[in-house]
Write a protein that holds these residues in place. Sequence first.
Motif, short mmCIF file in Angstrom:
data_model
loop_
_atom_site.label_atom_id
_atom_site.label_comp_id
_atom_site.label_asym_id
_atom_site.label_seq_id
_atom_site.Cartn_x
_atom_site.Cartn_y
_atom_site.Cartn_z
N MET A 1 0.82 -1.21 0.00
CA MET A 1 0.00 0.00 0.00
C MET A 1 0.86 1.27 0.00
N GLU A 2 2.16 1.10 -0.26
CA GLU A 2 3.05 2.27 -0.24
C GLU A 2 2.62 3.31 -1.26
N LYS A 3 2.19 2.85 -2.45
CA LYS A 3 1.75 3.77 -3.50
C LYS A 3 0.53 4.57 -3.03
N VAL A 4 -0.40 3.87 -2.36
CA VAL A 4 -1.61 4.54 -1.88
C VAL A 4 -1.25 5.65 -0.90
N SER A 6 1.56 7.45 -0.58
CA SER A 6 2.15 8.63 -1.24
C SER A 6 1.16 9.30 -2.18
N ASN A 7 0.31 8.50 -2.82
CA ASN A 7 -0.66 9.08 -3.76
C ASN A 7 -1.70 9.94 -3.06
N ILE A 8 -2.21 9.47 -1.93
CA ILE A 8 -3.20 10.26 -1.19
C ILE A 8 -2.59 11.57 -0.72
N ARG A 9 -1.37 11.50 -0.20
CA ARG A 9 -0.69 12.71 0.27
C ARG A 9 -0.46 13.68 -0.89
N HIS A 10 0.01 13.16 -2.03
CA HIS A 10 0.30 14.02 -3.17
C HIS A 10 -0.99 14.64 -3.73
N GLY A 39 1.27 5.87 6.48
CA GLY A 39 1.38 4.42 6.36
C GLY A 39 1.08 3.67 7.64
N ARG A 40 0.41 4.33 8.59
CA ARG A 40 0.09 3.68 9.87
C ARG A 40 -1.23 2.93 9.82
N ALA A 41 -2.00 3.14 8.76
CA ALA A 41 -3.28 2.45 8.60
C ALA A 41 -3.58 2.30 7.12
N GLU A 42 -4.35 1.28 6.79
CA GLU A 42 -4.74 1.05 5.40
C GLU A 42 -6.20 1.45 5.21
N PRO A 43 -6.49 2.25 4.17
CA PRO A 43 -7.88 2.67 3.94
C PRO A 43 -8.77 1.49 3.57
#
Length: 260
Positions: A1-4, A6-10, A39-43
């Motif tokens: 979920m690393e992409k998620v 950074s993508n949400i933040r960006h 990255g402390r939780a997954e949506p």
Amino acid sequence: MEKVTSNIRHLRKTAGYTQAQLAEKLDIKRSLVGAYEEGRAEPKLSTLVNVARLFDITLDELITADVSDSSFRSAAVAGNSQGGKLRVLAITVDQDERENIELVPQKASAGYLNGYADPEFIEELPRFRLPTLGQGGTYRAFEISGDSMLPISSGTVIVGRYVEDWSQIKDGTPCIIVSEKEGVVFKRVYNKLQEASTLRLHSDNPIYSPYEVHLEDVLEIWEAKSYISSTFPIADLSLDKLSSIVLDLQKEMQKLKKVD
């Protein structure tokens, strides 16, 4: 979920949302947005779907693509543009995730043309808060120069609210206009976007003639909402004269009463 993560933040930062604003749009707690971005939780799947819909990208792009890549442009981000140019709004927030008001001094105006979309440049600007402006919108302050908008004098700080949809600007609205050719100016805007793809800029000082800026030259528009000045307005001489006349009449009336 690393992409998620950074993508949400960006996507949030590019769209100009604070974590609290994004949380409100997604109907979740602000702390969850922070947890997703760190990255402390997954949506949940439902949250991912809402994020994708909000920024008008596919769920697959949100999960697998790098939306910060220069070749990637979501429709939501592109929709925040005028004249075919991407508009990225860099902001700063305080420890409670409330947006600051960044101040662009006169000496920083030239640099602002290159750094207006650079988070590092914006981070270096002085910043403050004005609780009286409320919570709606993003605000920035600009120190103006010149006498084109008298009686508002040179050195006055104009606080403006960011205008996303330029087509909705009403004629005569005082605005800070940031453009490639004119730099940072304070004028009244007359909307000619529909018929000529231009904005007609008027000065309150009649010795300055109106002129037009083309849509493609405009970088940002901030609708003036307040101003801060260390110079008090000069009293209207005509009012002083009127007061003097009234005072003279009162004295004459007193003299007539004494004669009676």
